[in-house]
Design a protein around this motif. Sequence first.
Motif, mmCIF file in Angstrom:
data_model
loop_
_atom_site.group_PDB
_atom_site.id
_atom_site.type_symbol
_atom_site.label_atom_id
_atom_site.label_comp_id
_atom_site.label_asym_id
_atom_site.label_seq_id
_atom_site.Cartn_x
_atom_site.Cartn_y
_atom_site.Cartn_z
ATOM 1 N N GLY A 16 47.208 27.478 42.937
ATOM 2 C CA GLY A 16 47.084 28.910 43.193
ATOM 3 C C GLY A 16 48.279 29.690 42.657
ATOM 4 N N LEU A 46 47.831 34.499 35.219
ATOM 5 C CA LEU A 46 47.087 35.774 35.158
ATOM 6 C C LEU A 46 48.061 36.918 34.861
ATOM 7 C CD1 LEU A 46 44.567 35.110 38.058
ATOM 8 C CD2 LEU A 46 43.943 35.511 35.664
ATOM 9 N N TYR A 101 40.504 34.541 39.781
ATOM 10 C CA TYR A 101 41.592 33.716 40.326
ATOM 11 C C TYR A 101 41.140 32.256 40.466
ATOM 12 C CZ TYR A 101 44.616 31.949 44.091
ATOM 13 O OH TYR A 101 45.450 31.192 44.865
ATOM 14 N N ARG A 115 41.351 40.439 40.329
ATOM 15 C CA ARG A 115 41.528 38.990 40.440
ATOM 16 C C ARG A 115 40.542 38.340 41.395
ATOM 17 N NH1 ARG A 115 48.005 38.323 39.114
ATOM 18 N NH2 ARG A 115 47.792 39.646 37.285
ATOM 19 N N ASP A 116 40.013 39.137 42.339
ATOM 20 C CA ASP A 116 39.013 38.599 43.261
ATOM 21 C C ASP A 116 37.593 39.023 42.882
ATOM 22 O OD1 ASP A 116 40.828 37.131 44.825
ATOM 23 O OD2 ASP A 116 41.446 38.978 45.851
ATOM 24 N N THR A 126 40.768 30.466 37.100
ATOM 25 C CA THR A 126 42.058 30.085 36.516
ATOM 26 C C THR A 126 42.626 28.857 37.236
ATOM 27 O OG1 THR A 126 42.427 32.418 36.034
ATOM 28 C CG2 THR A 126 44.332 30.968 35.827
ATOM 29 N N ALA A 178 48.031 29.801 38.934
ATOM 30 C CA ALA A 178 46.994 30.737 38.488
ATOM 31 C C ALA A 178 47.542 32.168 38.474
ATOM 32 C CB ALA A 178 45.766 30.634 39.385
ATOM 33 N N ILE A 179 48.280 32.529 39.519
ATOM 34 C CA ILE A 179 48.830 33.892 39.593
ATOM 35 C C ILE A 179 49.842 34.135 38.470
ATOM 36 C CG2 ILE A 179 50.314 35.412 40.988
ATOM 37 C CD1 ILE A 179 48.852 34.184 43.458
#
Length: 242
Positions: free
Chosen positions: A115, A122, A94, A132-133, A97, A118-119
């Motif tokens: 953020g 992804l 995450y 993602r983490d 990205t 990025a989501i």
Amino acid sequence: MLTLKGISKQIGGLRAVNNVDLSMGENEIVGLVGPNGAGKTTLLNMISGISIPTSGTIIFDNENITGLKADRICKKGIAKTFQIAESFPGLTAYECTMIGALFGNHRAISMADAGKKAIEILDFVGFPMEKRDTTIKNLNVVELKRVQLARALASEPKLLLLDELTTGLNPKESNEAVDLIKKIRDQGVAILIIEHVMSVIMGVSDRIVVLDYGEKIADGRPYEVVNNQKVIDTYLGDIDAF
Ligand SMILES: Nc1ncnc2c1ncn2[C@@H]1O[C@H](COP(=O)(O)OP(=O)(O)O)[C@@H](O)[C@H]1O
Ligand SMILES: [Mg+2]
């Protein structure tokens, strides 16, 4: 949108790229192929500003970008993935990205917006939710390739440079990558892709360019190029990639 004029790169005593001319239109997918050591990665590195040409000119969107640093070139709208995916080993997928979103081709954006972006991206590249983490160094090859692609896309490129994105993927994963590449182009991005698997190159490219010993030996529609005798003799004769 992209024009290379007489681009060369001398590395020690070697002409890794020798006097290459190449142009690309908006929304075009161009496949770059050739034997190992032909100069493909070196050529992409010059377009993205990672290395500076020894001679020649690179024009992007009517502007001479020859010799600009990689971060400046990224802000102008050129993003690249790497043959060996190793950047930011300690960041999560995450965060990695988000870096693309924060330092990309657009005005400054807030952390919150980076953020969100990025989501979104992804999701678009099909990166698994539960990873993602996870840090980059703990991802498998398929996940690494997807996060690299996500990072490049987060910078909102007009031209995307892909260096062996499907190497190490199985046929099903490669097909998914081909579908994704087409989806990216449909959003208005031009793509220059280095790839060894001929079925992938034939499946995505509008045009194929062949390098051999740093020189361009062919440039044309996929079926013209694979039937070109010089290409068969120097490259296709050696591989059983079909
Ligand atoms: N940093 C470098 N130092 C020395 N030689 C290099 C370097 N980068 C590339 N080369 C050489 O330049 C040639 C082209 O390499 P490369 O662009 O990586 O080819 P390809 O991506 O087509 O396999 C090769 O002979 C390679 O060994
Ligand atoms: Mg290479």
